[in-house]
Design a protein around this motif. Structure first.
Motif, PDB file in Angstrom:
ATOM      1  N   GLN A 187      45.327  66.688  44.388  1.00 38.99           N
ATOM      2  CA  GLN A 187      44.250  67.352  45.126  1.00 38.99           C
ATOM      3  C   GLN A 187      44.759  68.545  45.920  1.00 38.99           C
ATOM      4  O   GLN A 187      44.031  69.129  46.712  1.00 38.99           O
ATOM      5  CB  GLN A 187      43.579  66.353  46.075  1.00 38.99           C
ATOM      6  CG  GLN A 187      42.702  65.351  45.363  1.00 38.99           C
ATOM      7  CD  GLN A 187      41.721  65.997  44.420  1.00 38.99           C
ATOM      8  OE1 GLN A 187      40.985  66.908  44.810  1.00 38.99           O
ATOM      9  NE2 GLN A 187      41.736  65.586  43.160  1.00 38.99           N
ATOM     10  N   GLY A 188      46.029  68.921  45.735  1.00 32.22           N
ATOM     11  CA  GLY A 188      46.593  70.020  46.507  1.00 32.22           C
ATOM     12  C   GLY A 188      47.037  69.529  47.867  1.00 32.22           C
ATOM     13  O   GLY A 188      46.901  68.353  48.198  1.00 32.22           O
ATOM     14  N   LEU A 189      47.570  70.456  48.662  1.00 32.66           N
ATOM     15  CA  LEU A 189      48.069  70.072  49.973  1.00 32.66           C
ATOM     16  C   LEU A 189      46.905  69.719  50.879  1.00 32.66           C
ATOM     17  O   LEU A 189      45.794  70.218  50.719  1.00 32.66           O
ATOM     18  CB  LEU A 189      48.860  71.229  50.582  1.00 32.66           C
ATOM     19  CG  LEU A 189      50.151  71.553  49.841  1.00 32.66           C
ATOM     20  CD1 LEU A 189      50.771  72.809  50.408  1.00 32.66           C
ATOM     21  CD2 LEU A 189      51.122  70.385  49.938  1.00 32.66           C
ATOM     22  N   HIS A 190      47.170  68.850  51.849  1.00 33.17           N
ATOM     23  CA  HIS A 190      46.139  68.477  52.811  1.00 33.17           C
ATOM     24  C   HIS A 190      45.696  69.709  53.605  1.00 33.17           C
ATOM     25  O   HIS A 190      46.482  70.614  53.852  1.00 33.17           O
ATOM     26  CB  HIS A 190      46.691  67.411  53.752  1.00 33.17           C
ATOM     27  CG  HIS A 190      45.654  66.845  54.659  1.00 33.17           C
ATOM     28  ND1 HIS A 190      45.411  67.372  55.902  1.00 33.17           N
ATOM     29  CD2 HIS A 190      44.772  65.831  54.494  1.00 33.17           C
ATOM     30  CE1 HIS A 190      44.427  66.700  56.471  1.00 33.17           C
ATOM     31  NE2 HIS A 190      44.025  65.758  55.638  1.00 33.17           N
ATOM     32  N   GLY A 191      44.424  69.702  53.987  1.00 33.14           N
ATOM     33  CA  GLY A 191      43.854  70.874  54.658  1.00 33.14           C
ATOM     34  C   GLY A 191      44.602  71.328  55.896  1.00 33.14           C
ATOM     35  O   GLY A 191      44.596  72.505  56.242  1.00 33.14           O
ATOM     36  N   ASN A 192      45.288  70.380  56.574  1.00 35.72           N
ATOM     37  CA  ASN A 192      45.974  70.773  57.799  1.00 35.72           C
ATOM     38  C   ASN A 192      47.147  71.711  57.545  1.00 35.72           C
ATOM     39  O   ASN A 192      47.623  72.365  58.468  1.00 35.72           O
ATOM     40  CB  ASN A 192      46.461  69.538  58.555  1.00 35.72           C
ATOM     41  CG  ASN A 192      45.308  68.827  59.217  1.00 35.72           C
ATOM     42  OD1 ASN A 192      44.207  69.368  59.299  1.00 35.72           O
ATOM     43  ND2 ASN A 192      45.541  67.611  59.677  1.00 35.72           N
ATOM     44  N   TYR A 193      47.597  71.775  56.293  1.00 36.75           N
ATOM     45  CA  TYR A 193      48.665  72.720  55.965  1.00 36.75           C
ATOM     46  C   TYR A 193      48.178  74.171  56.062  1.00 36.75           C
ATOM     47  O   TYR A 193      48.964  75.092  55.971  1.00 36.75           O
ATOM     48  CB  TYR A 193      49.213  72.478  54.556  1.00 36.75           C
ATOM     49  CG  TYR A 193      50.215  71.355  54.487  1.00 36.75           C
ATOM     50  CD1 TYR A 193      51.549  71.588  54.810  1.00 36.75           C
ATOM     51  CD2 TYR A 193      49.848  70.094  54.087  1.00 36.75           C
ATOM     52  CE1 TYR A 193      52.468  70.575  54.749  1.00 36.75           C
ATOM     53  CE2 TYR A 193      50.759  69.056  54.017  1.00 36.75           C
ATOM     54  CZ  TYR A 193      52.075  69.313  54.351  1.00 36.75           C
ATOM     55  OH  TYR A 193      52.985  68.304  54.292  1.00 36.75           O
ATOM     56  N   LEU A 194      46.861  74.337  56.198  1.00 40.01           N
ATOM     57  CA  LEU A 194      46.318  75.696  56.291  1.00 40.01           C
ATOM     58  C   LEU A 194      47.061  76.506  57.344  1.00 40.01           C
ATOM     59  O   LEU A 194      47.385  77.666  57.118  1.00 40.01           O
ATOM     60  CB  LEU A 194      44.824  75.648  56.618  1.00 40.01           C
ATOM     61  CG  LEU A 194      44.192  77.003  56.947  1.00 40.01           C
ATOM     62  CD1 LEU A 194      44.186  77.910  55.725  1.00 40.01           C
ATOM     63  CD2 LEU A 194      42.760  76.851  57.441  1.00 40.01           C
ATOM     64  N   VAL A 258      38.704  74.422  47.685  1.00 38.18           N
ATOM     65  CA  VAL A 258      39.887  74.652  48.518  1.00 38.18           C
ATOM     66  C   VAL A 258      39.759  73.762  49.752  1.00 38.18           C
ATOM     67  O   VAL A 258      38.682  73.665  50.332  1.00 38.18           O
ATOM     68  CB  VAL A 258      39.960  76.140  48.923  1.00 38.18           C
ATOM     69  CG1 VAL A 258      41.166  76.386  49.802  1.00 38.18           C
ATOM     70  CG2 VAL A 258      40.009  77.021  47.687  1.00 38.18           C
ATOM     71  N   ASN A 259      40.881  73.098  50.082  1.00 39.14           N
ATOM     72  CA  ASN A 259      40.821  72.121  51.187  1.00 39.14           C
ATOM     73  C   ASN A 259      40.678  72.798  52.540  1.00 39.14           C
ATOM     74  O   ASN A 259      41.152  73.905  52.744  1.00 39.14           O
ATOM     75  CB  ASN A 259      42.080  71.264  51.186  1.00 39.14           C
ATOM     76  CG  ASN A 259      42.188  70.484  49.902  1.00 39.14           C
ATOM     77  OD1 ASN A 259      41.179  70.215  49.245  1.00 39.14           O
ATOM     78  ND2 ASN A 259      43.404  70.140  49.513  1.00 39.14           N
ATOM     79  N   ARG A 260      40.018  72.064  53.460  1.00 36.29           N
ATOM     80  CA  ARG A 260      39.861  72.553  54.822  1.00 36.29           C
ATOM     81  C   ARG A 260      40.555  71.590  55.771  1.00 36.29           C
ATOM     82  O   ARG A 260      40.690  70.402  55.455  1.00 36.29           O
ATOM     83  CB  ARG A 260      38.383  72.645  55.180  1.00 36.29           C
ATOM     84  CG  ARG A 260      37.609  73.549  54.267  1.00 36.29           C
ATOM     85  CD  ARG A 260      36.168  73.631  54.667  1.00 36.29           C
ATOM     86  NE  ARG A 260      35.454  72.399  54.384  1.00 36.29           N
ATOM     87  CZ  ARG A 260      34.128  72.272  54.537  1.00 36.29           C
ATOM     88  NH1 ARG A 260      33.429  73.297  54.968  1.00 36.29           N
ATOM     89  NH2 ARG A 260      33.525  71.146  54.270  1.00 36.29           N
ATOM     90  N   PRO A 261      40.982  72.065  56.922  1.00 37.53           N
ATOM     91  CA  PRO A 261      41.656  71.164  57.870  1.00 37.53           C
ATOM     92  C   PRO A 261      40.690  70.102  58.381  1.00 37.53           C
ATOM     93  O   PRO A 261      39.475  70.238  58.259  1.00 37.53           O
ATOM     94  CB  PRO A 261      42.060  72.092  59.012  1.00 37.53           C
ATOM     95  CG  PRO A 261      41.944  73.460  58.486  1.00 37.53           C
ATOM     96  CD  PRO A 261      40.932  73.434  57.393  1.00 37.53           C
ATOM     97  N   ASP A 262      41.276  69.046  58.986  1.00 37.70           N
ATOM     98  CA  ASP A 262      40.456  68.010  59.628  1.00 37.70           C
ATOM     99  C   ASP A 262      39.741  68.592  60.841  1.00 37.70           C
ATOM    100  O   ASP A 262      40.318  69.378  61.567  1.00 37.70           O
ATOM    101  CB  ASP A 262      41.373  66.888  60.145  1.00 37.70           C
ATOM    102  CG  ASP A 262      41.557  65.850  59.073  1.00 37.70           C
ATOM    103  OD1 ASP A 262      40.724  65.818  58.163  1.00 37.70           O
ATOM    104  OD2 ASP A 262      42.538  65.099  59.162  1.00 37.70           O
TER     105      ASP A 262
END
Lengths: 486, 326
Positions: A187-194, A258-262
């Motif tokens: 799922q790609g990197l977790h959103g917090n990596y943004l 695209v993932n978003r942070p928590d």
């Protein structure tokens, strides 16, 4: 004129007091004036406080009163866009009006940005959307402003750097990276990596800036323009076609989701301060994300402006201006041309790169469509409209065009549609006969083009000209009047 | 595909590149002539070109309706379309100059960005005006050229190449226009005046040339060429939208820079070179890279060639290297 000056203060106070009263009454559920009337009153009040000559203290006070009144009004009438535009005008005014103390500027600015807009935005999340959009475009305009406005290097492919930033996060913060890197999380990197990737986007964009700049910056003027335009297109074509041999960018379909942070922390915070009462229903993901990205964009734009101001007043900033004014003289004074220009390119690229990463997360979607030549030219137009080289100008230019495109033109379309349905007669013409193809929201380029042409004819120095540029233009005009010009 | 196959399709590729190159060359002349006299990248020229294509399309629609044709012969119809497009686009270019650029010139601002932004504004304005026109008239902005068997007939040429009649017409018209323009610029009084203004406007004015008139006529000539190119382009690709001027305009401008901007023979050669580069890379890139980098990269190839050329010859192929005096 002197009569106007004598009446300026009472007039502004009177208008402001009246509008505050109107807002108060409508808060109590006793609208003194119809919605439109109150808006006109507020418009007059804001205009008088900003345009007339007032003592510093009175102006600060009246601005604060108006900001408060507008906030309350936005809370009551959630759809009142005119009130929001006026709030925006007050915000811009409190940064740009000449005679305000630093303390008032900061206090009012912070109050509007962090209290008034969120209250209004929680009532109507379109306002967050508008704020985010303005912030993103403002960062792009600030980036290009370093290159074109301060260093005088015409770059027509600026959207490329925005694209690099967006793809930097878009590829790794989504299932996309797993397509071509074995063992990457599906799922790609977790959103917090943004947040990490925002920093990385600065670096990748700056490197791209240097790579594009190295060949391009040996050229001058129009040749530089066409080469940057070409290289900008090259970046877009690669983004559009790198779905084979290795699927890196997923081609024209773009990358999603695209993932978003928590935003749990923020949502909890909103619940804790009782924002649910303003929002009118339990805090959900949609509003939490709107608020989150609004804050994020605000922080990023703050950093960008701070860095920009510090750089503009540094040795490098002065070297850029020297190069813009006269390259040969600058070289003779010992300024190393290529490194200084490359620094301008890298700085501008970094500003838009970081916003690119934010943009990717905010949209949860990246596609080459967002980074066309059209986008580059729009960014250039923000800079020119605002006033080349002026930091406030870049932000105001971006804000003005965004408000026009996303707000005013759409509102006008809606108005026309209402007229069409009700069949109002205007100047003897029955609006019901108006062809449905005439939809102003679709013709933003027409309005934009017209504004560009008229601005260049009547106010080429932009809405908020750079101080240095203003003096130059006055000199040129004087010369032309004395018959010394061409 | 073997090497022999690659060579077998070479003549056809070159021929197609030639067609494209002629269209680019004619549009490039509009950019380069305006740049010569004003030092301005006239972004609105791509819209002047597009408007030419739309005018041609309307001529075909009005007078070439297959049920009740006013002009039955497609060749005559094409001629009429070319004339109308040349007049319409020329007039449009003159109007743009008169109302958008001249006021700026009169004010004498030194900033080169101001006229360029105006040009961009005009370009946006014309795109959307055309879009409104197309929406009102055709109810969509995707417009199709009428096709005629007589124009689409295929000629068999030596070396296994084929050419449609309309391709032949494109070549003939372009060559005619380019020769006429060369004659006009080099042999007539107007041409001499244009060259004088582009060399030094003030001195030209001292020699009794009215720069405004000459600039206006330069726009007229460049615009007419653009209009003719627009009709030929529409004939070649049959589809016209309000935005179809943008990409060819960009390519044509690249051609002008390639040949040395401001230089008239340079723009012609630049256009022809770019046409060849584009079709050659479009045809051969997929084979040379095993299909990894396909036809889509032909623009990348064209632009990278431009960058490389400018690195070694910053003044373009034919431009003169002007050393800057302090």
């Amino acid at each position: 004129m002197s009569a106007l000056n004598r009446f300026a203060l009472p007039l502004s106070i009177g208008l402001s007091a009246l509008s505050a009263l109107g807002v108060l009454l409508s808060l109590l559920g006793q609208p003194l004036l119809l919605g439109g009337g109150l808006n006109i009153l507020l418009l007059l009040a804001v205009a008088s406080v900003m345009a007339l000559r007032l003592p510093t203290n009175w102006r600060s006070g009246l601005l604060a009163v108006l900001a408060l009144a507008l906030t309350v009004l936005l809370r009551v009438n959630t759809d009142d866009k005119i009130a929001f535009y006026l709030l925006l005008a007050v915000l811009i005014g409190c940064f740009l009006l000449p005679n305000l103390t630093q303390l008032v500027r900061v206090a009012l600015g912070v109050a509007i940005l962090f209290i008034a807009v969120p209250i209004a935005g929680l009532s109507n999340s379109f306002l967050f959307e508008l704020g985010i959009q303005i912030g993103i475009f403002a960062a792009l305009a600030l980036g290009l402003n370093v290159v074109v406005g301060q260093a005088g290097l015409l770059d027509l492919g600026f959207a490329a750097f925005f694209a690099i930033g967006a793809y930097t996060w878009g590829i790794f913060g989504s299932p996309q990276a797993a397509q071509f890197i074995g063992g990457f999380p599906a799922q790609g990197l977790h959103g917090n990596y943004l947040f990490l990737f925002m920093a990385l986007a600065i670096i990748t964009a700056a490197i791209t800036g240097v790579l594009i700049g190295l060949p391009a910056l040996r050229l001058r003027g129009d040749y530089l323009a066409i080469v940057t335009l070409g290289l900008g297109e090259v970046v877009r074509v690669f983004a559009n076609n790198l779905d084979k041999p290795l699927n890196i960018t997923n081609g024209p379909q773009g990358i999603t989701p695209v993932n978003r942070p928590d935003v749990n922390v923020l949502a909890d915070f909103l619940k804790a301060i009782g924002a649910e009462r303003i929002y009118g229903r339990p805090i959900d993901d949609a509003i939490a994300y709107s608020f989150f990205f609004y804050l994020l964009v605000l922080v990023v734009i703050g950093i960008v402006i701070l860095v920009n101001i510090r750089l503009a007043n540094s040795r490098f900033g002065r070297a850029w201006v020297a190069i813009r004014e006269d390259e040969i003289a600058a070289k003779a004074m010992g300024i190393p041309l290529l490194p200084t220009k490359l620094l301008a390119f890298a700085t501008g690229a970094a500003f838009s790169g970081i916003m690119g990463a934010v943009f990717a997360a905010k949209q949860t979607f990246v596609s080459p469509e967002s980074f066309t030549l059209q986008a580059s030219i729009n960014i250039l137009a923000f800079v020119i409209l605002g006033g080349m080289g002026s930091i406030g100008g870049a932000v105001v230019g971006a804000a003005a065009v965004t408000v026009l495109n996303l707000g005013i033109l759409k509102d006008f379309s809606d108005l026309l549609n209402t007229w069409r349905q009700t069949g109002v007669n205007i100047l003897g013409y029955n609006m019901a006969n108006l062809p449905p193809q005439l939809n102003p929201a679709k013709y933003e380029r027409l309005v934009f083009g017209l504004i560009l042409i008229l601005m260049m004819i009547f106010r080429p120095e932009g809405l908020i000209p750079e101080q240095r540029h203003r003096t130059e233009l006055q000199e040129a005009r004087q010369e032309a009047q004395e018959g010394g010009g061409k | 595909m073997t090497v022999a196959d690659l060579f077998a399709i070479l003549p056809q590729t070159l021929l197609e590149g030639l067609l494209l190159g002629f269209v680019y060359a004619m549009v490039a002349l509009g950019y380069t002539m305006v740049y010569g006299v004003l030092g301005l990248i006239n972004f609105a020229h791509s819209e002047v070109f597009m408007i030419g294509a739309v005018i041609g399309l309307e001529v075909f629609r009005f007078w070439g309706n297959p049920e009740a044709p006013v002009i039955a012969n497609p060749f005559v119809l094409l001629l009429v379309a070319l004339v109308f497009a040349a007049l319409g686009s020329g007039l449009m270019a003159v109007l743009v100059e008169r109302f958008a650029y001249r006021p700026l010139r009169k004010r004498g601002s030194k900033n080169i960005l101001v006229p360029m932004i105006t040009a961009i504004g005009v370009s946006f304005l014309l795109q959307d005006l055309t879009r409104i026109y197309a929406a009102l008239r055709h109810n969509e902005f995707n417009m199709q050229y009428r096709t005629y068997d007589a124009l689409n007939a295929v000629l068999e040429l030596p070396l296994q190449t084929t050419l449609q009649i309309k391709g032949l017409i494109i070549i003939l018209v372009s060559v005619l226009m380019l020769v006429a323009l060369t004659y006009l610029v080099n042999r007539t009084k107007l041409g001499k005046a244009i060259r004088a203004v582009s060399q030094d406007m003030q001195t030209a004015a001292l020699m009794g040339i009215n720069p405004d008139t000459i600039i206006s006529r330069t726009f007229l000539i460049g615009g007419s060429l653009g209009g003719v190119a627009g009709v030929l382009f529409g004939l070649l690709y049959t589809n016209v939208t309000p935005y179809s001027g943008v990409l060819p305009g960009l390519k044509a401008f690249t051609s002008a820079v390639l040949g040395g901007i401001g230089n008239i023979p340079g723009a012609m050669v630049g256009g022809l070179v770019l046409g060849q580069l584009e079709t050659l890379s479009g045809t051969y890139l997929p084979f040379l890279t095993n299909g990894n980098f396909g036809t889509e990269y032909k623009d990348v190839f064209a632009f990278l060639t431009l960058v490389l050329l400018l690195l070694f010859r910053p003044q373009g192929l034919f431009g003169q290297n002007v050393s800057e005096k302090v």
